[in-house]
Each structure stands twice: as C-alpha cells, then as structure tokens.
Design an enzyme around this catalytic site. Sequence first.
Site, PDB file in Angstrom:
ATOM      1  N   LYS A  69       0.840  -1.196   0.000  1.00 29.29           N
ATOM      2  CA  LYS A  69       0.000   0.000   0.000  1.00 29.29           C
ATOM      3  C   LYS A  69       0.871   1.241   0.000  1.00 29.29           C
ATOM      4  CE  LYS A  69      -2.241   1.688   3.670  1.00 29.29           C
ATOM      5  NZ  LYS A  69      -3.256   1.897   4.724  1.00 29.29           N
ATOM      6  N   ARG A 112     -10.235  -0.521   7.853  1.00 34.87           N
ATOM      7  CA  ARG A 112      -9.398  -1.414   8.649  1.00 34.87           C
ATOM      8  C   ARG A 112      -8.846  -0.708   9.873  1.00 34.87           C
ATOM      9  NH1 ARG A 112      -4.414   1.099   9.251  1.00 34.87           N
ATOM     10  NH2 ARG A 112      -2.947   0.740   7.543  1.00 34.87           N
ATOM     11  N   GLN A 140     -12.571   9.240  10.298  1.00 34.84           N
ATOM     12  CA  GLN A 140     -12.118   8.070  11.025  1.00 34.84           C
ATOM     13  C   GLN A 140     -12.999   7.787  12.234  1.00 34.84           C
ATOM     14  OE1 GLN A 140     -10.679   4.715  11.912  1.00 34.84           O
ATOM     15  NE2 GLN A 140     -10.090   5.721  10.020  1.00 34.84           N
ATOM     16  N   GLY A 225      -4.700   8.638  16.448  1.00 29.30           N
ATOM     17  CA  GLY A 225      -4.237   9.765  15.640  1.00 29.30           C
ATOM     18  C   GLY A 225      -2.745   9.833  15.402  1.00 29.30           C
ATOM     19  N   ALA A 226      -1.918   9.439  16.368  1.00 28.71           N
ATOM     20  CA  ALA A 226      -0.472   9.547  16.208  1.00 28.71           C
ATOM     21  C   ALA A 226       0.021   8.510  15.214  1.00 28.71           C
ATOM     22  CB  ALA A 226       0.223   9.384  17.561  1.00 28.71           C
ATOM     23  N   LYS A 231       4.009  13.155  16.515  1.00 31.78           N
ATOM     24  CA  LYS A 231       2.589  13.252  16.843  1.00 31.78           C
ATOM     25  C   LYS A 231       2.321  12.633  18.212  1.00 31.78           C
ATOM     26  CE  LYS A 231       0.394  13.549  12.294  1.00 31.78           C
ATOM     27  NZ  LYS A 231      -0.657  12.965  11.418  1.00 31.78           N
ATOM     28  N   SER A 298      -2.395   2.350  18.102  1.00 32.39           N
ATOM     29  CA  SER A 298      -2.626   1.815  16.763  1.00 32.39           C
ATOM     30  C   SER A 298      -1.862   2.627  15.725  1.00 32.39           C
ATOM     31  CB  SER A 298      -4.127   1.846  16.452  1.00 32.39           C
ATOM     32  OG  SER A 298      -4.375   1.410  15.136  1.00 32.39           O
TER      33      SER A 298
END
Length: 331
Positions: A69, A112, A140, A225-226, A231, A298
């Site tokens: 990807k 996903r 999201q 988000g990070a 971030k 995540s």
Amino acid sequence: MDTYLIKKSEIEKVLTMKDCMEATENAFRYYGKGKAQMPPKSYLYFEDYFGDLRCMPAYIPELGAAGIKAVNVHPENRHAGLPTVMATILLFDPKTGFPLAVMDGTHITNMRTGAAGGIAIKFLAKDKCKKMAFVGAGNQAMTQLAAAMLAKPRISEVAVFDLDKNKAAAFAKHCKEQYNLEATAADSIHTACIGADIINTTTSSRKPIVMLKDVSKGAHINAIGADAKGKQEIDPEVLKVAKVVIDDWEQASHSGEINVPIHDGKFSQKDVAGEMGKIVAKHIQIRKSDDDITLFDSTGLAIQDLTTAWHVYQTMTKGYHESLQPFGLFS
C-alpha cells in the site's frame, strides 16, 4: 492472467465492517503466530508541502496473498477539497509476482483502521461498556464507531469533542440517527471523556490533549491519531498508569502514540504490556479488573490492508460484482 482495477465505489458495495473486523482480527492472528512478512513502514517526507508518503508491503504465505500500500497524509488537502489521506493498494500473485489488482486503498484504510480499534475494544475493554467518548469527529471517527458498536453493542451513550463544533454536532447527529444513541457534542475534552468506558482519539495533535484527569478508572483508550514522528495525543502520565498495548514495536516507537514519550525518556519497551497480534493469537488476558486502564497504540499494519484487500478481491472476482473489468497492464 488478468489484472483488475477496483474502484472505491465498488469496494464500498462489498466491504462491510463485520467482514473488515474479521479480516483485521485474522491479520493480527497471522502476525502474532509469526506467519506474516511485514517490513517496516517507510516514509517519504514532503516538507515543503506539509505531507508524507508511506509504503507498506506485506506477505501472508498461508493466505497466498502479497501486496503493498502507498498512502499519503497531507493535512492541508482539506483546504483544496481533497482527502487528507489517500491510498492505493497493489495485490500480487506470490508464485509469479504478477499484479492481480490495482485497488483504491482509501476506503480500505478507513475501514481497517476502524476495525483495528474494534478488535482492541473486543480484547481490552471491560465487558460492560456504556459510554464512549470521541476526541476528533472526522471520517475516522465514523468507522471507529461502527466497529465499536459491533464489539460492544450495549454502548448507549456517546460524547464527542472537536475543535470544529459543526463537525462535533454532525457526528452526534449521526450517532443518534444511525445507532439510536444518546449523543452530545461536548464543550471540552474533559467533559467528553470523563466517565467514559472507551475513549477514542483521532486527531493530528502534536501535543497531549487527553490528560490523566480526563481518564476514569476502567477506561480503555484507542489512541489512533499519532501516525508519524512527533505526533502525540495522550498525556504521558496516562501511559504510566495504563496497560499499553501496541500493534508493532518498530512502528509504534517510530511514529505511534509512544514515540514522543520514548524520545523524552518517559517510556520504554519494557513498559509495553503486550502486542495485539500475540494477544489475539494466544488469547492473552491483559485486563485483570474493571478498574484497569488499558490503551491501544494503533499505527496501522500493512497486513491489515492485505487481509482486507484480499477479502475484497476474492469476493469480487468470484462473480459477486459483475461490473468488475480486467485490463491488460502489460499489453
């Protein structure tokens, strides 16, 4: 052999959140059992344009699938009417290297990522979850909610905070209309999060915005988000008291929620409570009581894209979608 071009509109018709959660859980399971190849995510930084491009390859021999990807993150795209995240997925035949499909990856990425949050809730959140808080009300948040409702269908209350009050109000309305939830647009992060059983963060923040005082006992946090170096959304003090679960150490330490605390010497690998793949594969119980605070960092794994894209490809090439057309890539 044929190469197929699969568009976003076609993927949206065949990919349900239930299917995506199953594919994503399988991806974690393959990874946890050591049955997947997944080199580290690589980055190209476009500093002049405040964006980046990420390349994410993966191979699962047992599935007979390989792919890569390419996904960008350009926050300024919102001013130009373009998605801030866009992705393309290539699927290959491992036996020959022949390209089986060129697919839109934007919808798959959204789905996903939401599914990964749902799997984390399934394995890490306490059994009885009533209130869910959202910090960030973008696209999201929609898929995170869809997955959460499958993982914990007894959720009945949602509170959302976004710097854009119109977005927060629109998301609260979506919660009410789509899921018949009691939903409010909160005036602060603290108001949204306090008392929540599940906290979901999907912002592009580069400083902590969810503080320890905002997190109640027993809460599970999905820190989504990070996704790049620098971030950060969660107060490092939360990490000290939470059982922190990651998806992949190399990615998380480089670009996940823990990347800044690691750089600052406030977190290390020994502070990680577990990896989601091993938790899923071995049914490891991380939460010991309803008072435990858990957190899932995540970063998004290429194997999640691969298992989801493979499901779409298999579904569509088995005749489910008659409009699918092959094209001669090498003709």
